[in-house]
Design a protein around this motif. Structure first.
Motif, PDB file in Angstrom:
ATOM      1  N   THR A 135     205.454  -4.855  31.720  1.00 47.71           N
ATOM      2  CA  THR A 135     205.924  -3.555  31.888  1.00 47.71           C
ATOM      3  C   THR A 135     207.236  -3.471  32.049  1.00 47.71           C
ATOM      4  O   THR A 135     207.846  -4.451  33.162  1.00 47.71           O
ATOM      5  N   HIS A 137     211.083  -2.151  33.726  1.00 48.57           N
ATOM      6  CA  HIS A 137     210.910  -0.744  34.634  1.00 48.57           C
ATOM      7  C   HIS A 137     212.513  -0.495  35.353  1.00 48.57           C
ATOM      8  O   HIS A 137     212.998  -1.442  34.451  1.00 48.57           O
ATOM      9  N   SER A 318     207.642   8.660  41.046  1.00 45.37           N
ATOM     10  CA  SER A 318     207.413   7.156  40.098  1.00 45.37           C
ATOM     11  C   SER A 318     207.312   8.290  38.635  1.00 45.37           C
ATOM     12  O   SER A 318     206.150   8.739  39.319  1.00 45.37           O
ATOM     13  N   THR A 320     204.902   6.469  35.175  1.00 45.98           N
ATOM     14  CA  THR A 320     204.381   5.469  34.400  1.00 45.98           C
ATOM     15  C   THR A 320     204.163   5.908  32.747  1.00 45.98           C
ATOM     16  O   THR A 320     203.489   7.375  32.415  1.00 45.98           O
ATOM     17  N   THR A 322     202.526   5.001  29.098  1.00 34.29           N
ATOM     18  CA  THR A 322     202.461   4.091  28.643  1.00 34.29           C
ATOM     19  C   THR A 322     201.608   4.109  27.144  1.00 34.29           C
ATOM     20  O   THR A 322     201.394   4.994  26.319  1.00 34.29           O
ATOM     21  N   LYS A 337     204.076  -0.754  29.165  1.00 32.48           N
ATOM     22  CA  LYS A 337     203.950   0.500  30.230  1.00 32.48           C
ATOM     23  C   LYS A 337     205.386   0.421  30.110  1.00 32.48           C
ATOM     24  O   LYS A 337     205.883  -0.510  30.583  1.00 32.48           O
ATOM     25  N   GLU A 339     208.222   1.971  33.920  1.00 38.60           N
ATOM     26  CA  GLU A 339     207.280   2.680  34.903  1.00 38.60           C
ATOM     27  C   GLU A 339     208.895   3.592  35.804  1.00 38.60           C
ATOM     28  O   GLU A 339     210.000   2.400  35.237  1.00 38.60           O
TER      29      GLU A 339
END
Length: 584
Positions: A135, A137, A318, A320, A322, A337, A339
């Motif tokens: 992921t 960020h 936030s 997300t 995918t 992902k 984020e």
């Protein structure tokens, strides 16, 4: 494209700051001599540039010149006309350039594969993380204004679109256009008709087939008055645009054909631009209404066709995204992902990055830049960009009531003269920005194999260092312009109480933007101009500018492609990006 910088994600905040700017370096005009204040009023009509036209009543001349440029087939003549258009734009001083952009961001050392083009679009789909994480960020900005690629006009929105949608073309890590949904294309001998062959097996994120008909629908939707896209004018070079019947058609499932009115050197850039991205007709029409064309993608789960799909959206907190297994290049995507932290608080963003909660931050707190430069932090990136940071006047502002068009131009020119651009570049921006004296940025191609502008001082419209090189003379020139506009001064060289000037400066939340506003506030006080500063939520700020509800506002434009027409056609009277309200 409107620069996001870092934007405010809370409720609207309106603040007033007076006399807050503290300059430790040069002070712009506060001690300038007032001994040469003119005693008679010059004629404003003789002070404006020969290229000046009334930006409200006569702007059709500019509109027509842009139409000529779009239809011109001789590239040398086209370049000459683009210089003429910028001459007109700069002559009314509604657009006041401050500096030419570069791009700064923070990226962890264990992250690789992220790249950006010269237009500030970030591409995350080929990111690699050698810390074992799946992921990534990220912080780009606060709550996005639009996710509909046809409606977006912000840099953060373009970044989100580039990672969740795919057009016919895209950009690689060298900044070069390469095929995306397109396999190839052919051009007719006259350079007007394009036949594009799509990749086979293209899919939407719900697994349904994506065909050439989706591009035909999407492009016609983008220019429809019902959609009201800010960027619909980017199709003005297409045949049928003026008549409301865009000449684009799906010949079959994998063949798209369209026709232009003149050869276009940057057609691949257009095919890579978000407004030209496809949207899924079935999903869009099932989740939107004529009055809310972008409603279909205001919540997570909407259908797209890019590397990632929006699967969760906690508004103002936030998002997300995918990995989309149906994307044509999905086997090269290793990150599962993305984020996104939605925030405009650049201090909080910097803290989150240092705490390891962010792998990538697209903005850096103003107070931290000097230390990052001093320590040569390898995670701090400064990259080239084509764009201009500027402030814009609303040509329809009540500030100019009772003034002739020439007097209003003199007022705005006086404001421009008083701004200390070198201070802003050296002490606020801090990363090697060049003080600007033209709207079209240095280094942009001219569309004819050359560079439109390569030397700021020789090819610009004023000396951006005049306030530093000859402060007293420059401040007195500003006074002369204001006197020509009907204002009076006292013995101290300040505006008389009979003719005060009070303006409101509109901006979005960001320490850099606020510091620049405070600097300008102090600069203008040299002649007694009182400026208040109003900070607004990002989405409200965009709408207020667009609707002309301001006197003067913070602006920034990152080019959408490497050709001056992009910086010029945004100012036609019908453009959704014409914040100055020219011709209205």
């Amino acid at each position: 494209m409107k620069k996001t910088a870092i934007v405010f994600a809370a409720a609207l905040v309106s603040i007033v700051l007076l006399g807050c700017a503290k300059k430790d370096a040069k002070s712009s005009g506060n001690n300038a001599s007032s001994s040469t204040v003119p005693t008679t009023a010059p004629d404003a009509s003789k002070l404006v540039n020969k290229n000046f036209i009334d930006p409200l009543k006569d702007w059709s001349k500019y509109d027509n010149l842009i139409k000529e440029i779009k239809a011109e087939t001789n590239y040398e003549i086209r370049t000459k006309k683009m210089h003429e258009a910028e001459d007109i734009l700069m002559s009314n001083y509604c657009v006041i350039p401050l500096y030419y952009y570069n791009d700064i961001y923070l990226q962890k050392s264990y992250v690789s594969g992220i790249y950006a083009n010269a237009f500030a679009t970030k591409f995350f789909m080929y990111a690699k993380m050698n810390n074992g994480a799946k992921t990534l960020h990220i912080n780009l900005a606060s709550e996005p204004d639009y996710l509909d690629p046809a409606l977006n006009s912000s840099v953060d929105g373009a970044c989100l679109a580039a990672n969740s949608f795919s057009g016919l073309y895209t950009y690689n890590d060298k900044g070069v256009t390469v095929p995306a949904c397109a396999e190839s294309y052919k051009v007719s001998k006259d350079g007007l008709t394009y036949t594009v062959t799509l990749k086979k097996g293209l899919k939407w994120s719900d697994g349904s087939d994506l065909t050439a008909a989706d591009f035909e629908y999407s492009w016609k939707r983008a220019v429809s008055p019902d959609t009201a896209a800010d960027y619909e004018y980017m199709f003005s070079g297409f045949e049928g645009y003026a008549e409301g019947n865009l000449n684009v058609k799906a010949v079959n499932d994998t063949t798209l054909e369209f026709k232009l009115i003149a050869p276009c050197a940057y057609i691949e850039d257009l095919m890579a631009f978000p407004t030209f991205y496809p949207v899924c007709k079935k999903y869009v029409e099932a989740h939107s209404t004529p009055s809310t064309p972008g409603a279909w993608c205001t919540e997570a789960g909407f259908v797209s066709n890019g590397a990632f799909v929006c699967t969760e959206w906690k508004h103002d907190v936030s998002m997300t995204y995918t990995k989309n297994p149906y994307w044509f290049d999905a086997d090269k995507v290793s990150v599962e992902k993305l984020e996104f932290m939605l925030s405009a608080d650049d201090t909080a963003i910097f803290a989150a990055y240092n705490a390891g909660n962010l792998d990538f931050a697209d903005e850096v707190a103003n107070d931290e830049i000097a230390k990052l430069l001093e320590t040569k932090n390898p995670e701090f990136y400064i990259v080239d960009e084509l764009g201009t940071y500027y402030v814009a006047f609303n040509a329809k502002s009540k500030l100019f009531e009772g003034k002739t068009a020439e007097q209003a131009a003199c007022m705005r020119q006086a404001f421009s003269l008083l701004i200390d651009r070198e201070y802003i570049c050296e002490n606020i921006a801090q990363t090697g920005q060049v003080a600007a004296n033209a709207f079209i940025p240095l280094g942009m191609a001219d569309g004819n194999g050359g560079i439109f502008k390569s030397e700021a001082l020789k090819q610009g419209y004023y000396d951006p260092s005049a306030i530093n090189n000859n402060q007293a003379e420059t401040v007195n020139k500003a006074r002369q312009l204001l006197i020509a506009a009907g204002f009076k001064f006292d013995s101290e060289g300040k505006l008389s109480s009979e003719t005060p000037i009070s303006i409101e400066y509109l901006l979005n939340q960001n320490t850099n933007h606020i510091a620049i506003a405070e600097s300008i506030q102090q600069d203008l006080s040299a002649v007694g101009i009182k400026m208040t500063i109003q900070v607004q939520d990002w989405n409200v700020f965009l709408e207020e500018r667009k609707n002309g509800n301001f006197d003067i506002a913070r602006e920034g434009w990152i080019a959408d492609f490497n050709d001056p027409i992009n910086m010029l056609e945004m100012w036609i009277s019908t453009s959704g990006n014409n914040d100055c309200q020219f011709g209205r």
